[in-house]
Design a protein around this motif. Sequence first.
Motif, PDB file in Angstrom:
ATOM      1  N   ALA A  54      48.797  75.423 101.938  1.00 40.97           N
ATOM      2  CA  ALA A  54      50.131  74.863 102.116  1.00 40.97           C
ATOM      3  C   ALA A  54      51.176  75.752 101.440  1.00 40.97           C
ATOM      4  CB  ALA A  54      50.187  73.450 101.553  1.00 40.97           C
ATOM      5  N   ALA A  55      50.892  76.209 100.236  1.00 38.31           N
ATOM      6  CA  ALA A  55      51.860  77.026  99.505  1.00 38.31           C
ATOM      7  C   ALA A  55      52.083  78.364 100.202  1.00 38.31           C
ATOM      8  CB  ALA A  55      51.368  77.262  98.077  1.00 38.31           C
ATOM      9  N   VAL A  56      51.014  78.992 100.653  1.00 39.20           N
ATOM     10  CA  VAL A  56      51.167  80.285 101.323  1.00 39.20           C
ATOM     11  C   VAL A  56      52.005  80.134 102.586  1.00 39.20           C
ATOM     12  CG1 VAL A  56      49.934  82.089 102.575  1.00 39.20           C
ATOM     13  CG2 VAL A  56      49.038  81.260 100.414  1.00 39.20           C
ATOM     14  N   LEU A  57      51.701  79.113 103.366  1.00 44.42           N
ATOM     15  CA  LEU A  57      52.462  78.895 104.592  1.00 44.42           C
ATOM     16  C   LEU A  57      53.925  78.651 104.291  1.00 44.42           C
ATOM     17  CD1 LEU A  57      49.963  76.668 106.536  1.00 44.42           C
ATOM     18  CD2 LEU A  57      50.605  79.009 107.038  1.00 44.42           C
ATOM     19  N   ALA A  58      54.184  77.889 103.230  1.00 38.13           N
ATOM     20  CA  ALA A  58      55.570  77.634 102.857  1.00 38.13           C
ATOM     21  C   ALA A  58      56.280  78.942 102.551  1.00 38.13           C
ATOM     22  CB  ALA A  58      55.615  76.712 101.645  1.00 38.13           C
ATOM     23  N   GLY A  59      55.605  79.835 101.867  1.00 38.14           N
ATOM     24  CA  GLY A  59      56.208  81.119 101.546  1.00 38.14           C
ATOM     25  C   GLY A  59      56.599  81.883 102.796  1.00 38.14           C
ATOM     26  N   LEU A  79      57.814  74.718  90.161  1.00 36.19           N
ATOM     27  CA  LEU A  79      57.487  76.108  89.873  1.00 36.19           C
ATOM     28  C   LEU A  79      57.177  76.860  91.155  1.00 36.19           C
ATOM     29  CD1 LEU A  79      57.100  78.079  87.573  1.00 36.19           C
ATOM     30  CD2 LEU A  79      54.688  77.467  87.527  1.00 36.19           C
ATOM     31  N   VAL A  80      56.368  76.237  92.012  1.00 37.49           N
ATOM     32  CA  VAL A  80      56.016  76.885  93.273  1.00 37.49           C
ATOM     33  C   VAL A  80      57.266  77.110  94.106  1.00 37.49           C
ATOM     34  CG1 VAL A  80      54.872  76.524  95.481  1.00 37.49           C
ATOM     35  CG2 VAL A  80      53.640  76.092  93.377  1.00 37.49           C
ATOM     36  N   GLY A  81      58.136  76.093  94.179  1.00 30.33           N
ATOM     37  CA  GLY A  81      59.360  76.224  94.955  1.00 30.33           C
ATOM     38  C   GLY A  81      60.194  77.403  94.491  1.00 30.33           C
ATOM     39  N   PHE A  82      60.361  77.520  93.181  1.00 29.35           N
ATOM     40  CA  PHE A  82      61.206  78.597  92.685  1.00 29.35           C
ATOM     41  C   PHE A  82      60.546  79.961  92.796  1.00 29.35           C
ATOM     42  CE2 PHE A  82      65.329  77.395  91.364  1.00 29.35           C
ATOM     43  CZ  PHE A  82      65.279  76.013  91.351  1.00 29.35           C
ATOM     44  N   LEU A 127      50.295  82.475  91.042  1.00 26.00           N
ATOM     45  CA  LEU A 127      50.464  81.030  91.078  1.00 26.00           C
ATOM     46  C   LEU A 127      49.319  80.359  91.820  1.00 26.00           C
ATOM     47  CD1 LEU A 127      52.976  79.460  90.038  1.00 26.00           C
ATOM     48  CD2 LEU A 127      53.478  79.031  92.407  1.00 26.00           C
ATOM     49  N   LEU A 128      48.937  80.947  92.917  1.00 23.98           N
ATOM     50  CA  LEU A 128      47.863  80.364  93.713  1.00 23.98           C
ATOM     51  C   LEU A 128      46.548  80.384  92.943  1.00 23.98           C
ATOM     52  CD1 LEU A 128      48.607  81.881  97.215  1.00 23.98           C
ATOM     53  CD2 LEU A 128      49.268  79.687  96.299  1.00 23.98           C
TER      54      LEU A 128
END
Lengths: 224, 819
Positions: free
Chosen positions: B260-265, B351-354, B402-403
């Motif tokens: 999810a985080a990678v895709l968001a990036g 943190l992930v968002g920023f 982060l990941l």
Amino acid sequence: MQTKASVLVARGIGKAVKSGAGELVILRDIDLAVTPGEAVAVVGASGSGKSTLLAILAGLDTPSSGSVFLDGAELFALDEDARAELRGRVLGFVFQSFQLLPALTALENVMLPLELGAVHDGEQRARQMLVRVGLGERLHHYPKHLSGGEQQRVALARAFVVRPKLLLADEPTGSLDAQSGAAVIDLLFELNRENATTLVLVTHDDALAARCARVVRLVAGRLA
Amino acid sequence: MRSAWRMLVRDARAGELGVLAAALVIACASVTSVGFFADRVGQALARDAHQLLGADLVLAADHPWNARIVERVRRAGAEAEAMNFVSMALRAGASQLAGVKAVSENYPLRGRLRIAAAPGAPDEEAKQGPAPGTVWLEERLITALQAPVGSRIRVGRSELRVAAVLTLEPERAANFFNLAPRLIMNIGDVPATGLVQPGSRISYYLYAAGEREQMARLERSLAGELGRGERMETLESGRPDVRASVERAQRFLSLTALLAAVLAGVAIALGARRFVERHLDGCAVMRCLGATQARLLALYAGEFALLGAIACALGALAGYGAQLGIGYALADVIRTELPAPTARPALQGFLVGFVLLLGFALPPLVQLRGVPALRVMRREAGAPQRAALGAYAAGLVALGALLIWQAGDLKLGAYVVGGFAGAVLVFYALAWAALALVSRLRPRHRALRYGLASLRRHAGGNAVQVASLALGLTALLLLTFTRNDLVDAWRRTAPPDAPNRFLLGVQPDQLQPVQAFLRSQGLGDPQLYPMVRGRVVAVNGRPVREADYTEERARRLVEREFNLSYMDAPPAHNAITAGRWTSEGLSVEDGIAQRLGWKLGDELTFNVAGDTFSARITSLRRVRWDSMKVNFFVIAPPRILAPFPASYISAFRVPPGREAALNALASAFPNVTLVDIGALLRQAQAVVEQLVDAVQFIFLFALGAGLLVLYAALVATEDERRREAAVMRVYGASRAHVAAAQRVEFMAMGLLAGVLATAGAALIGQLLARRVFELDLPPSAALLVAGPLAGVALLSLNAWLSSRKVLRASPALILREST
């Protein structure tokens, strides 16, 4: 010839760009001095280099040779940021393509230079300016809802709201029909007189140029 | 800051920030919902899995615990005690070795013992331990002693009443110390039995349970204070079988959060690029009006910082709401109450968002700073430069770090990050090459021709889009097909015909009769392995000391006695990974060899019942602990160990309904112990099944993030397509014609993206299966079909949606906007 009274002095301006096999010379050895309050028209056929000259006079483009003094400061001895600051203080612009920010209303567009200069009563002054150019009813409209003539009037309001010493206009009626164009030009000269601004106007229209006190003609990159 | 706020409001009003804000909100919501839910499930798992430990923390020693430590445990939470030893249980002339566990009344602190009124009767949870004067017997013991519930038996000097049949003791299974059938008594009755004497081998247990924080603190404070013969067990340090399942479960959850985080990036990068492209002209004007580079950068950085703060807050709220909804939806499936989440996932979300903003929105933003004022007069000046991948390097590194932190596992994080990065590069290269090739075709059909010509015109931009789409699709495919395949492959590692009983303590003279008995009862012919208990006393001549080892598990291993065995050939379910099996050397399990620093050729000296022997390690073995088959850490040559006294052990499967055969076995061989691992396995599997169901819901969010990437990638070229369509229509192309050409272009891109995504998902799936989860993953036909289909379908849908927007507006309006 540089006199302390001149708002704008250009000496020996030359501009050449690389093109294909060799070099293309756009401007050759241009000297120009503009005194305060003067209205100067720079005329020439399309391709004569007049827009390039205007860009150099405004510090937007660097010449290959020569120097420009704007309000006493040597323009190209300053770095890009210092030039930007000088422009903000001294210059006003009117472009052929209006260059309004589409995401801002007419009022916000006129307020923009004041915001950048951290002026406090910006909204009040912008409002007055828009009323002055006859758009008091269109304050909150976006550029895409304004006609060409109206957009250029907003641009005029934006240019004059900072009370510039020097106004540079690049084909201000180029994108307008004859009627709107005439109205815009009348407004331009009125505001010029009211604010005692110096004007440098680039155009290919001889009739328009005739309304200025001095006409300078560019032919193939040289002053005729 | 006021100016930045003004800019934010204006851009938001004009719809410029829609995709970017949505990407941030979804990114934060996915990460936090996964984070919150994983946090709660993880806590619940740990709490439930503690049932297998009987507590949160177990302190074990071969001598009584001193009162100070007991007091500290009491103050940290709930405290229970137990004593473990073997003793004879007697009744009317029959005697039986029993594994006695004397417990305080509040045992166990986690999980429940289960008791029944009679053998075979339905059982129920015991609310507390046996009352003073009573005992609970395992069924086998009741049979051996012919002591039904209500009768009296003798333990040591005491006579105790049999109050119930013990049907489940969670703590007991898979612990080979308990060779004798279980007898549970009240700890207060022990002194009267007279069984505690100098020289008795008794294990003293202290159980602790309570709030996580308290337990963590207790664990930390005791860790340094334990002496020789004392140890502490937590979920992490004990029970390798359950630990394997829990670790796998946590990895699945982490993987979801990662994707999810990678895709968001990716979505944020695309959104930021579009934002920059649409603001270049405005920046040029501002430079004319007097804004310095620093001012511009500060304005935009401020605007994005505000956007980030607002979007992340919304995202965290949405994530919290979402996981609440998941919790409700799964109430039946999970069947336990999930503890409240900690605040950590929300912080992680911010943190992930920023990090995403800084890493993926900043590189294109910086470009705005450098827009030359000349652009107002000459549009080509300051043309948008596609930020090179290198500009995103800092962002990628930060995201990777982060990941990995979120995954809690370096290997897993590295593989996912590396996999996606490699996938992007490879996708881009392949897409570009494929598009170049395809666009050389010259079909007859007019719309096809124009569509392919369009492909060639937009080659570079299209390659980026196809790569982005392929990335999103890869994630979708990984999360659906590959996930199912991995789960199935994992389920297969615990096959339905795995052994469910351990047979312990068979004496050498019983070997033949037991084997004959098993055969006659139709329980097959399981292998019986000899077992000798020995302790490592020297390695290469140097005496072994617990202090030589720093890792806790290693120290425990080296402190305890090993179950050694001997045999002529390695067990079929072990694989030799190094060296050679010989009849002269030791074969050691590669895990403990690594843990204890033993290598091929090292000479180990063992002490067995007072005598020592030495031998060299000649081979290392890979052992699958979760196969439930009999496994040994060290196998010695028969020549060396055969002289020592041994008992025999085995593992076999009892089909449901044949339990009566086991009673017959116990009656015939009363000294032998049978351990029921079936019940324990069922307990562990139930826990994991629950988790898999929960994870399926979490996957929905990563799916959502994947779809957003698709949307963002398509929106990115929307402006360009609108202008082109306007120009084409000005030149006389009809709406239908333009639409058809665009459809062709989209379908080609969709097919290509689908094919690339299928290949990517298959490859990543194999990598994960082999390297990270150690599973065998066969190729999936479903995946090969679904991938390309999904690519075409998604893009066609979007083509239809997009062409409506692209074609609806009048050409004049579009062209006016763009000059």
